[in-house]
Enzyme design. Structure first.
Site, PDB file in Angstrom:
ATOM      1  N   LYS A   1      -1.438  -7.323 -11.711  1.00  0.00           N
ATOM      2  CA  LYS A   1      -0.782  -6.012 -11.768  1.00  0.00           C
ATOM      3  C   LYS A   1       0.117  -5.854 -12.997  1.00  0.00           C
ATOM      4  CE  LYS A   1      -1.377  -4.134  -7.292  1.00  0.00           C
ATOM      5  NZ  LYS A   1      -1.838  -5.196  -6.344  1.00  0.00           N
TER       6      LYS A   1
ATOM      7  N   GLU B   1       4.002   4.320  -6.588  1.00  0.00           N
ATOM      8  CA  GLU B   1       3.752   4.107  -5.166  1.00  0.00           C
ATOM      9  C   GLU B   1       3.580   2.616  -4.956  1.00  0.00           C
ATOM     10  OE1 GLU B   1       1.388   4.624  -7.310  1.00  0.00           O
ATOM     11  OE2 GLU B   1       0.025   2.986  -6.814  1.00  0.00           O
TER      12      GLU B   1
ATOM     13  N   SER C   1      -6.995 -12.930  -8.332  1.00  0.00           N
ATOM     14  CA  SER C   1      -6.163 -11.799  -8.777  1.00  0.00           C
ATOM     15  C   SER C   1      -4.671 -12.068  -8.618  1.00  0.00           C
ATOM     16  CB  SER C   1      -6.555 -10.534  -8.014  1.00  0.00           C
ATOM     17  OG  SER C   1      -6.515 -10.757  -6.614  1.00  0.00           O
TER      18      SER C   1
END
Ligand SMILES: *Cc1c(COP(=O)(O)O)cnc(C)c1O
Length: 396
Positions: A87, A109, A376
């Site tokens: 991210k 969000e 990830s």
């Protein structure tokens, strides 16, 4: 890949209220300009390398390969990035862009809080204000991440509409953006939403496949036979797939969350159970009820608990270029424990969905074949939940 502006085959587009159009057009123009700007790209590369810790390693999982007895398995270690997942790639890209655009405030969000923490991190780094919208239900389940965001200087707003989860947080953040577009950038967390978000977020995450390709050529002198990644909104998978789309011999495999099973109501497997619709500004596949309302979704993994998928995945699915498989909670939890024991790597429960698929498929693949699994994120955040799943009590 997009053809007409922001369209991926039948999918994508800009299905937004008129009041948001100026903000979206401003963003689109700015991104079109800066994506080819040498100074912008140098700045981003510096942040990737010196702040996030890139390039992330491509690790040959020798023990797993030997035990499973088939394909040679490599792990792309996005879990080693600062803040513990892929991210950071997206938030650094978007915050740098927002800063260039003269914005001083970021809104975002978040579901479980991973994207919120990453956004708050990038905002702290760049000296920007940050407000995060999070479903009220999620603020209770993920109290530690709420604290982290506050520690990083962000304000967290609990969203009480709908089911008080991720999809409501996205809706609320979009609503909030319409009220203050002058100084505010909406930092969307995946390859979803109206154009240019799916393209822009994919471009920032494409560093993953750029590195895999180079690292694989260095280590093996050839491309892998398959690249495998978990799919929530689809950003880590899109990033891991992107530079292989034209290499037709490389299989692209996305693992979505089946939850308790695709034949139950407790699932988040969009391609296995959903159909085409329009939501959150895009046309794509969504989990829907019989009336076309967005269905409540469930997965043990908060990061995969989204009722839709990015439009470029929908195109890859329609074209048959990528395959999408569903992995259950049970299989993911087994894989979470397996990778921890076998390689000493605790994967995020999201990433464990991709690991689970490889555990099933690798044994029947030839020993000459090579697969890459995108890890990830790291799994520290999930330990308490998995312990609970196994019936152990843990006090955080
Ligand atoms: C958020 C998250 C995901 C899911 O998001 P995508 O956009 O599908 O990548 C997957 N893994 C981790 C570790 C996450 O934090």
């Amino acid at each position: 890949m997009e053809n007409r502006k922001g369209r991926y085959g039948n999918h994508g587009g800009q299905y937004i209220p008129e009041i948001l159009m100026p903000a979206i057009l401003e963003l689109e123009e700015a991104y079109e300009h800066y994506k080819n700007d040498a100074e912008f790209n140098r700045g981003l590369e510096e942040l990737f390398n010196d702040y996030a810790g890139r390039p992330s390693r491509l690790y040959y999982a020798a023990h797993m390969t030997e035990k499973l007895g088939g394909a040679k398995i490599y792990l792309k270690r996005e879990d080693l990035n600062h803040t513990g997942s892929h991210k950071i790639n997206n938030v650094l890209g978007q915050c740098l862009l927002a800063k260039k655009m003269g914005k001083t405030r970021i809104i975002a969000e978040t579901g479980a809080g991973q994207h919120g923490v990453a956004a708050a991190t990038a905002a702290a780094l760049m000296g920007m204000e940050c407000e995060v919208y999070m479903g009220e239900e999620d603020t209770k389940r993920q109290a530690l991440n709420v604290y982290r965001m506050r520690l990083l200087g962000a304000q967290v707003h609990a969203v009480t509409t709908g089911t008080g989860t991720l999809k409501d947080a996205v809706s609320e953040a979009m609503q909030e953006w319409t009220k203050r577009i002058g100084d505010t950038h909406y930092l969307l967390g995946s390859v979803v939403g109206p154009h240019p978000f799916p393209m822009m977020v994919r471009d920032f995450q494409a560093v993953i496949s750029r590195e895999i390709k180079q690292q694989m050529l260095e280590k093996e002198g050839r491309l892998p036979d398959a690249v495998i990644a978990c799919v929530g909104g689809g950003s880590n998978a899109m990033g891991a797939f992107y530079h292989f789309i034209e290499d037709k011999q490389v299989r692209l495999i996305g693992c979505e969350a089946a939850g308790r099973g695709i034949h139950t109501a407790e699932t988040a497997a969009t391609f296995s159970t959903g159909r085409v619709g329009i939501f959150h500004g895009m046309k794509s596949y969504f989990c829907q009820d019989e009336y076309g309302q967005i269905a409540p979704v469930y997965s043990i993994s908060a990061g995969l608990d989204y009722p839709g998928v990015g439009p470029e995945h929908s195109q890859l699915f329609d074209d048959g270029r990528a395959e999408y498989v569903a992995v259950t909670d049970d299989e993911a939890v087994d894989a979470f424990e397996y990778l921890s024991r076998t390689e000493g790597i605790i994967p995020a429960i999201e990433s464990a969905h991709a690991v689970a698929y490889v555990m099933k498929e690798a044994p029947s693949m030839s020993k000459d074949s090579i697969v890459v699994v995108n890890i990830s994120g790291r799994g520290d955040k999930d330990c308490a939940a998995i312990a609970r799943y196994r019936g152990e009590k843990i006090y955080e």
